[in-house]
Design a protein around this motif. Structure first.
Motif, PDB file in Angstrom:
ATOM      1  N   PRO A 489       0.838  -1.215   0.000  1.00  0.00           N
ATOM      2  CA  PRO A 489       0.000   0.000   0.000  1.00  0.00           C
ATOM      3  C   PRO A 489       0.865   1.255   0.000  1.00  0.00           C
ATOM      4  CG  PRO A 489       0.031  -1.018   2.181  1.00  0.00           C
ATOM      5  CD  PRO A 489       0.741  -1.979   1.261  1.00  0.00           C
ATOM      6  N   ALA A 523      -4.530   4.190  -9.221  1.00  0.00           N
ATOM      7  CA  ALA A 523      -5.168   2.982  -8.681  1.00  0.00           C
ATOM      8  C   ALA A 523      -5.377   3.052  -7.181  1.00  0.00           C
ATOM      9  CB  ALA A 523      -4.328   1.749  -9.034  1.00  0.00           C
ATOM     10  N   ARG A 524      -4.683   3.941  -6.494  1.00  0.00           N
ATOM     11  CA  ARG A 524      -4.850   4.001  -5.042  1.00  0.00           C
ATOM     12  C   ARG A 524      -6.201   4.628  -4.709  1.00  0.00           C
ATOM     13  NH1 ARG A 524      -3.809   9.038  -2.808  1.00  0.00           N
ATOM     14  NH2 ARG A 524      -3.191  10.601  -4.352  1.00  0.00           N
ATOM     15  N   PRO A 525      -6.785   4.256  -3.557  1.00  0.00           N
ATOM     16  CA  PRO A 525      -8.079   4.841  -3.167  1.00  0.00           C
ATOM     17  C   PRO A 525      -7.950   6.337  -2.925  1.00  0.00           C
ATOM     18  CG  PRO A 525      -7.580   2.839  -1.915  1.00  0.00           C
ATOM     19  CD  PRO A 525      -6.334   3.204  -2.660  1.00  0.00           C
ATOM     20  N   GLY A 526      -8.961   7.065  -3.353  1.00  0.00           N
ATOM     21  CA  GLY A 526      -9.005   8.496  -3.098  1.00  0.00           C
ATOM     22  C   GLY A 526      -8.144   9.349  -3.996  1.00  0.00           C
ATOM     23  N   ALA A 527      -7.662   8.801  -5.111  1.00  0.00           N
ATOM     24  CA  ALA A 527      -6.832   9.589  -6.023  1.00  0.00           C
ATOM     25  C   ALA A 527      -7.678  10.688  -6.671  1.00  0.00           C
ATOM     26  CB  ALA A 527      -6.215   8.683  -7.085  1.00  0.00           C
ATOM     27  N   ASP A 528      -7.070  11.879  -6.862  1.00  0.00           N
ATOM     28  CA  ASP A 528      -7.821  12.983  -7.451  1.00  0.00           C
ATOM     29  C   ASP A 528      -7.795  12.875  -8.972  1.00  0.00           C
ATOM     30  OD1 ASP A 528      -5.331  13.954  -8.349  1.00  0.00           O
ATOM     31  OD2 ASP A 528      -5.032  15.040  -6.479  1.00  0.00           O
ATOM     32  N   ASP A 556      -4.603  -2.012 -11.891  1.00  0.00           N
ATOM     33  CA  ASP A 556      -6.047  -2.265 -11.910  1.00  0.00           C
ATOM     34  C   ASP A 556      -6.818  -0.961 -12.090  1.00  0.00           C
ATOM     35  OD1 ASP A 556      -5.530  -4.937 -11.463  1.00  0.00           O
ATOM     36  OD2 ASP A 556      -5.587  -4.716  -9.293  1.00  0.00           O
ATOM     37  N   ARG A 579     -15.717  -0.631 -15.039  1.00  0.00           N
ATOM     38  CA  ARG A 579     -15.581   0.338 -13.950  1.00  0.00           C
ATOM     39  C   ARG A 579     -14.191   0.953 -14.005  1.00  0.00           C
ATOM     40  NH1 ARG A 579     -16.328  -2.703  -9.421  1.00  0.00           N
ATOM     41  NH2 ARG A 579     -18.568  -2.377  -9.509  1.00  0.00           N
ATOM     42  N   GLN A 581     -11.286   3.466 -12.458  1.00  0.00           N
ATOM     43  CA  GLN A 581     -10.820   4.072 -11.216  1.00  0.00           C
ATOM     44  C   GLN A 581     -10.227   5.456 -11.436  1.00  0.00           C
ATOM     45  OE1 GLN A 581     -10.011   1.042  -7.846  1.00  0.00           O
ATOM     46  NE2 GLN A 581      -8.253   1.030  -9.193  1.00  0.00           N
ATOM     47  N   ALA A 583     -10.315   9.259 -11.830  1.00  0.00           N
ATOM     48  CA  ALA A 583     -11.276  10.191 -11.239  1.00  0.00           C
ATOM     49  C   ALA A 583     -11.933  11.101 -12.273  1.00  0.00           C
ATOM     50  CB  ALA A 583     -10.605  11.038 -10.169  1.00  0.00           C
ATOM     51  N   SER A 616     -15.678   8.231 -15.148  1.00  0.00           N
ATOM     52  CA  SER A 616     -15.265   7.753 -13.831  1.00  0.00           C
ATOM     53  C   SER A 616     -16.395   6.929 -13.236  1.00  0.00           C
ATOM     54  CB  SER A 616     -14.933   8.932 -12.935  1.00  0.00           C
ATOM     55  OG  SER A 616     -14.546   8.477 -11.652  1.00  0.00           O
TER      56      SER A 616
END
Length: 1013
Positions: A489, A523-528, A556, A579, A581, A583, A616
Motif C-alpha cells: 500500500p 489505482a490508489r483509493p481516493g486519487a484525485d 487495476d 468500472r 478508477q 477520477a 469515472s
C-alpha cells in the motif's frame, strides 16, 4: 558565571605559610544545607569557592535588586581574619582588640556574608595553652579573642584555633568554616525568599514589574547553581517561565521595551551562551527586549539541563520553544521578516542538534531504564531538529530564488550571522551541499531511531532538490529506492515520491516507467482527477514511440463488472460494463474483449470498440466482432483497454459469460449427414450459405474433432466447385450474397470410432478484402443410419444361399428401397417403404449357383423422420462374401436362440437318434414351428436313416433370419413302415440366452437341441 569568594585579611604575613595547606582543602566538600526554598535538607557534595587576600571592602548595598543581581550569586561569602601574636595582655587590649573589633563591625553589617577569626599558633604556644588550661588559666591571646568575639548566642564558632602542622587542627578549622559558609548561604536565600514572597504578593498591584521579579528570583538561582543544586535552579526558572506565560496571556508585557530581534547577529546565537549580552543589567534596568528575554530564559534552562545530563528533556523543551517562539516572531507588529524567522529557526535547530550530539552514550541522564530506548529517542530528537533546519532551508531557498543574483538582501535579511547558512545562500552549489548533508544526517538519525519512514522522507527531499536543479537521473535513482513494491500500500510519503519519480522518468524519456508510476497513483483509493490528463499524455507519447505496437501495462485501473449479448440484425454485439478508477473521464482508443469457449479445444473471439470515452465509475461499452462468427457459450477471458501505446487489462472479480449466436450477416457453414455415402466410409454433407455477405476469393473449410481438437482429414469430394487440399475443403469460386452451395465429403477416420461432434472452421475474405472466420460445432453421425451386410451359405454342392440384411442403427427411419445384384442375379425389396426402428432387420434371401467368392453391389435409400422426405439419402455398398463352411457342435440342453444382430455364419446342428436293439429304418424331418421366417434350414432336411444299437447322428444347418428370441426348429421321426404321424423329438420350452458377437466378426454358434428316439 562569577564565583563565591572567601576573603583573607592578613596583617601579620601568616597567609604565605599556610596558603598551600589551605587551598589544598578546597573546594569545600560534604556540606549539609537546610536553607532551600523547599525547606528540605540537601547534601552539597562540593562548593567551589575562590580565595582572595586583602581585597578591598566594597560598599555594602542595601538594594535588593543590586544584591540579587550582583552579590547573590557571586561576591564575598566569608571573611577570614588571620592572626598570630605572642603579645601580652596590655598589647592585646591596646592594639589587637580595637583593630579586630573594627573589622568585625564592618563585615558583620554586610548581608549574606559571614566572618571568622583564625588564630594561627605554633606548637610551643599550643603546649603553653594546654598547660594553662590544666592550671585553669586563660591568659593566651586566643582565649581573649574567643572571650571578646565569640558571642554566647552565636550558632557555630567565629573564633578558631589553627595549628599549621596538625591535620586535626586543620579539619576542625575547616569544619567551622563550612558551618559559617552554610550559614551565610542560608541567610542569603532566606532574605531573597522573603523579598520574593513580598513582591509576588503584589503582582496585581500597579507598578509591579516582572523584570525586577525575575532578577530577584534569579539571585536564588545563581546560589543554587554555585552550590551544584542544578535541579533547584531549574525549578526556579520554570516558575519564572510559568509566570511569564500567565502574564503573556493577560498581555501585561509593558516591562519589555520592544520585541527585539533587529540587532545584528540575532538570527544566530549559541543557546548555551547566556553571557552574549548584559542581560542581567538590562533586566535590572527594564530595558531588555522580549526577544532577548526569551532567548536568555531558554538558554539558562538549557544550561541547567545539560549540567544535569537531561538531554532528552532538553530536546522536548527545545522543540516547544522553537515552535512557540517562532509563532510569536511571525505575529504582526514584531517587525521581523519571514527570512529572519527562518534563519533563526535554522540556527537554533542546528545548535540544539549539536548540543544533543554531546550527550553521553547512556542516553543523557534519561530516567528510562532501557538505555537502548533512550538512545533511540535521542537519535529521533536530533533527526527532528535537523529536519526542522532543512525546512527552513526550503523557506530561505524559495525566498532567495526570487531575488536578482546581484542582491545580497534576502527578503529583509540584510546579513546572515550563521556562517554555514551564509555560505549556503552564497551559491547554488554550496546550498545543495548543505541541504543534502542536512537531509542525510537527519535520515541517518531517523534510521538509528527506527523511524525509517521519516528517513525516507528526508531522502525524498534530497530527490526533490535534485529534480528542481534538473538533475533528473540522480533524483530518479534515489526515488526508485524509496518507492515501495507494487503490491504494497501507498502512504502519503509514497504518493509524493511516486509523483516526483513519474516526473523524473518523463524528463529522462522513460515513458513506460513514468506511466507505471501514474497508474499506481491512480489505482490508489481516493486519487484525485489531476492524474487523468497525465495518463492521457503519457499514453500518447508511448504510442508515438511504439508506433502500431502497444505495451501491456500492469495495474487495476479498469475492471470488467458485467457482460451481455445485444441482439442486432447486421452484426454481432456484446455490451461490457467497465468500472474506471480514474477520477475523470478518459478517452480510450480501443476496448477489446476476448471471449473463449473453454474446454479442451479453446475457441477465442475478439470483440472490439474504438474511440470510446470511459467515465469515472461504470460505463457501458458496445463491442462488435464482424470478423468472427461463432455460436455457443463463451467466457470473458480478458478485457483490454488501449490508450495510446498502453494497453490495460480490465480484470473481472467474478467469471463473466455470454451466450453468443452466429453473426447475422456473415456466411455460415452447416454440417449434415451425407446424402450419398458408401458403406464403411464415414461421410457428411457440407452446406455453405453466404447470407448477406459475398465471398470474394473462395473459402477454406477445416474440420476438427470437437472433443479433442484434433483435425479431421477430408479424403474425397467430387462435387463441382468443391475440392480437397491438404485435408481441407476448398471453394475457389466467388460466391455472391444470398447463395448456397453444398457437397458430400468423406472423412479419413476409423468407421468404428467416429467423432461424436465436429467443429467446422471456415476462413474467407469479403468483397472488401476483410478476413473473416466462421466457427461452428454440430453433432453429426458420419456413419450411415443403416448397417448392410451380405452373406453366402452353401446349401449343396452346386447351390448357395445369398442373404442380404439391412439393420436400422438409429432410433427410427423409413427404408424407401433396397437393391442388390450379384453376377447372374438381381433382386430388390420393392417400392413399398418400410418403417424401421433401432435393431430392426430387413432380410432378402436369394439362391444362386455355387461360387467360392461373390461380389454383391447395391444401394439402400432411406429417410430419417427429421429430414426432408423428398430428398432421401442413399447408402451404396459393394462387398465381397464367401460361402461359409459348416461347423458342427452338439449341446445336450434345450432352449431358444436369441439374436441381437445378424449372424455371419450358419449354425450347424447335430441330431442324435438312439434306436432299439433291432435295426429299424427311420424317417426324420426338420421343420420350423409357427413362423417359417425365423430360420433358413439347410443340409439334411427330410431323409431316412438306419437306426440300431448305436446312435445315429443327423446334421443340418440353421441361418437366423431376424433378431430376437427365435424358436428352434422341430425334428420329427417315425418308422418307415408305420403310417402314423411323426412325433416331435425336441423339447424347446426353456429358452437359452446366447452371447452375441459383433456383426462384423466371423464365428460359429450351436443351437441346444436334444432328440429323443
Amino acid at each position: 558565571m562569577q564565583q563565591l569568594t572567601l576573603n583573607i585579611v592578613d596583617e601579620n604575613g601568616v597567609w604565605e605559610r599556610i596558603e598551600r595547606d589551605f587551598t589544598s582543602r578546597l573546594p569545600l566538600r560534604n556540606l549539609i544545607w537546610k536553607g532551600g526554598l523547599t525547606q528540605s535538607a540537601r547534601f552539597i557534595e562540593q562548593l567551589d569557592i575562590k580565595v582572595t587576600v586583602d581585597e578591598a571592602d566594597n560598599v555594602s548595598s542595601h538594594d535588593t535588586l543590586a544584591l540579587a543581581s550582583e552579590h547573590a550569586g557571586s561576591g564575598r561569602l566569608l571573611n577570614i581574619c588571620l592572626l598570630e601574636s605572642d603579645s601580652d595582655a596590655d598589647t592585646y587590649k591596646a592594639v589587637i582588640k580595637p583593630r579586630v573589633k573594627a573589622w568585625v563591625g564592618r563585615v558583620s553589617q554586610r548581608k549574606g556574608e559571614g566572618w571568622m577569626i583564625v588564630y594561627v599558633a605554633s606548637a610551643e604556644e599550643i603546649q603553653r595553652m594546654n598547660n594553662n588550661k590544666f592550671l585553669s588559666m586563660r591568659t593566651s591571646v586566643f582565649d581573649r579573642l574567643k572571650s571578646d568575639f565569640q558571642g554566647k548566642k552565636d550558632a557555630g564558632e567565629h573564633v578558631v584555633l589553627l595549628q599549621a602542622g596538625a591535620v586535626e587542627s586543620w579539619n576542625s578549622a575547616f569544619l567551622a568554616m563550612r558551618e559559617r559558609v552554610v550559614q551565610a548561604l542560608e541567610e542569603r536565600v532566606s532574605q531573597l525568599a522573603d523579598d520574593m514572597r513580598r513582591m509576588d504578593a503584589n503582582r496585581m498591584l500597579p507598578g509591579w514589574n516582572y523584570c525586577k521579579f525575575f532578577v530577584l528570583k534569579e539571585g536564588v538561582v545563581r546560589l543554587y547553581r554555585l552550590m551544584g543544586l542544578q535541579d533547584e535552579a531549574l525549578a526556579q526558572y520554570d516558575e519564572l517561565e510559568a509566570v511569564f506565560f500567565q502574564l503573556l496571556g493577560a498581555q501585561r508585557l509593558s516591562w519589555f521595551s520592544t520585541f527585539g530581534g533587529l540587532a545584528e547577529g540575532d538570527d544566530y546565537s549559541d543557546v548555551l551562551d547566556t553571557g552574549k549580552r548584559a542581560y542581567g543589567r538590562q533586566l535590572v534596568e527594564t530595558t531588555i527586549s522580549l526577544f532577548d528575554f526569551r532567548t536568555y530564559l531558554f538558554g539558562c534552562q538549557a544550561q541547567l539541563l545539560v549540567a544535569l545530563g537531561h538531554y532528552a528533556e532538553l530536546a522536548e523543551r527545545a522543540q516547544r520553544f522553537i515552535a512557540t517562539f517562532g509563532r510569536s516572531m511571525r505575529e504582526p507588529g514584531t517587525g521581523l521578516s519571514a527570512a529572519f524567522v527562518a534563519a533563526w529557526t535554522y540556527s537554533t535547530c542546528m545548535n540544539i542538534a549539536e548540543i544533543l550530539e554531546g550527550a553521553p552514550a547512556s542516553g543523557g541522564g534519561s530516567v528510562r531504564a532501557d538505555g537502548g530506548s533512550a538512545m533511540r529517542a535521542l537519535a529521533a530528537a536530533k533527526a527532528g531538529f535537523l529536519a526542522g533546519a532543512r525546512q527552513q532551508l526550503d523557506v530561505l531557498g524559495a525566498l532567495w530564488q526570487r531575488l536578482p543574483s546581484s542582491s545580497d538582501d534576502v527578503d529583509g535579511l540584510p546579513s546572515v550571522a550563521n556562517p554555514v547558512l551564509a555560505a549556503a545562500l552564497a551559491t547554488d552549489e554550496r546550498f545543495d551541499q548543505i541541504y543534502v548533508r542536512t537531509c542525510e544526517q537527519a535520515a541517518q538519525y531517523y534510521v538509528e531511531s527506527g523511524r525509517r519512514r521519516f528517513a525516507r522522507a528526508m531522502h525524498g527531499d534530497v530527490a526533490r532538490l535534485l529534480a528542481s536543479r534538473g538533475q533528473w537521473g540522480g533524483a530518479a535513482r534515489l526515488l526508485r529506492t524509496l518507492v515501495p513494491g507494487k503490491t504494497e500500500p501507498l502512504s502519503s510519503l509514497d504518493v509524493t515520491a511516486l509523483e516526483r519519480l513519474a516526473e523524473c522518468e518523463r524528463q529522462l524519456g522513460n515513458t513506460r516507467d513514468s506511466l507505471e508510476c501514474v497508474v499506481r497513483l491512480i489505482a490508489r483509493p481516493g486519487a484525485d482527477n489531476g492524474y487523468a490528463a497525465m495518463l492521457g499524455d503519457l499514453c500518447g507519447v508511448l504510442g508515438a514511440e511504439l508506433g502500431d505496437k502497444r505495451q501491456r501495462m500492469a495495474g487495476d485501473l479498469f475492471k470488467a463488472v458485467g457482460a451481455a449479448v445485444v441482439t442486432r440484425n447486421d452484426t454481432l454485439c456484446v455490451e461490457v460494463q467497465i468500472r474506471s478508477q480514474v477520477a475523470a473521464a478518459v478517452r480510450v482508443d480501443r476496448v477489446a474483449a476476448v471471449l473463449t469457449s473453454g474446454g479442451g479445444h479453446c475457441l477465442e473471439v475478439e470483440f472490439v470498440a474504438r474511440d470510446v470515452t470511459l467515465a469515472s465509475g461504470e460505463s457501458s461499452v458496445m463491442l462488435t466482432a464482424d470478423a468472427v462468427s461463432c455460436a455457443g457459450r463463451f467466457s470473458v477471458a480478458a478485457v483490454c483497454v488501449a490508450i495510446g501505446g498502453a494497453e490495460f487489462v480490465a480484470a473481472a472479480d467474478t467469471q463473466l459469460s455470454v451466450l453468443l449466436a452466429e453473426h447475422p450477416a456473415n456466411p455460415a457453414v452447416r454440417l449434415r449427414p451425407a446424402l450419398v455415402a458408401d458403406i464403411g466410409c464415414p461421410a457428411l454433407r457440407v452446406i455453405v450459405d453466404t447470407r448477406a455477405t459475398s465471398i470474394a476469393a473462395g473459402m477454406a473449410i477445416r474440420l476438427f474433432d470437437a472433443s479433442s481438437g484434433a483435425p479431421l482429414q477430408v479424403t474425397c469430394c467430387n462435387y463441382a466447385g468443391f475440392a480437397v487440399a491438404d485435408g481441407a475443403i476448398v471453394i475457389k469460386d466467388v460466391m455472391d450474397a444470398g447463395c448456397s452451395s453444398e457437397a458430400d465429403v468423406e472423412l479419413g477416420v476409423d468407421p468404428h470410432m467416429p467423432p461424436t461432434a465436429i467443429t467446422v472452421c471456415a476462413l474467407f475474405k469479403t468483397a472488401t478484402a476483410e478476413r473473416r472466420v466462421f466457427v461452428g460445432t454440430a453433432s453429426v453421425d458420419t456413419v450411415p443410419a443403416l448397417a448392410v451386410s451380405a452373406h453366402a451359405v452353401a446349401l449343396s454342392e452346386s447351390r448357395v444361399a445369398v442373404i442380404l440384411r439391412t439393420q436400422c442403427t438409429v432410433d427410427s427411419l423409413r427404408l424407401e428401397s433396397l437393391q442388390a445384384a450379384v453376377p447372374g442375379a438381381e433382386w430388390a425389396l420393392g417400392e413399398a417403404s418400410t418403417v424401421m426402428h433401432r435393431g430392426d432387420v430387413v432380410t432378402v434371401v436369394r439362391e444362386i449357383a455355387d461360387s467360392l467368392e461373390l461380389r454383391l453391389q447395391g444401394e439402400a435409400r432411406f429417410v430419417s423422420p427429421t429430414e426432408d422426405f423428398n430428398h432421401p439419402r442413399t447408402l451404396r455398398f459393394n462387398v465381397v462374401c464367401s460361402a461359409a463352411s459348416q461347423a458342427v457342435a452338439v449341446h445336450m440342453a434345450t432352449g431358444s436362440r436369441f439374436c441381437r444382430v445378424l449372424e455371419p455364419t450358419p449354425l450347424s446342428v447335430r441330431i442324435r437318434i438312439v434306436g432299439s436293439t433291432a435295426a429299424q429304418m427311420r424317417r426324420v424331418r426338420v421343420t420350423v414351428r409357427e413362423d417359417p421366417a425365423h430360420w433358413l434350414i439347410a443340409g439334411a432336411i427330410d431323409c431316412e436313416v438306419d437306426v440300431g444299437d448305436a446312435e445315429v447322428c443327423l446334421e443340418y444347418s440353421l441361418v437366423a433370419l431376424g433378431p430376437g428370441f427365435l424358436p428352434l426348429p422341430v425334428v420329427c421321426c417315425a418308422s418307415v413302415d408305420q403310417s402314423v404321424a411323426m412325433g416331435t423329438l425336441v423339447d424347446a420350452d426353456f429358452p437359452t440366452l446366447c452371447a452375441v458377437p459383433n456383426h462384423g466378426a466371423m464365428a460359429v454358434y450351436s443351437v441346444p437341441v436334444v432328440v429323443r428316439a
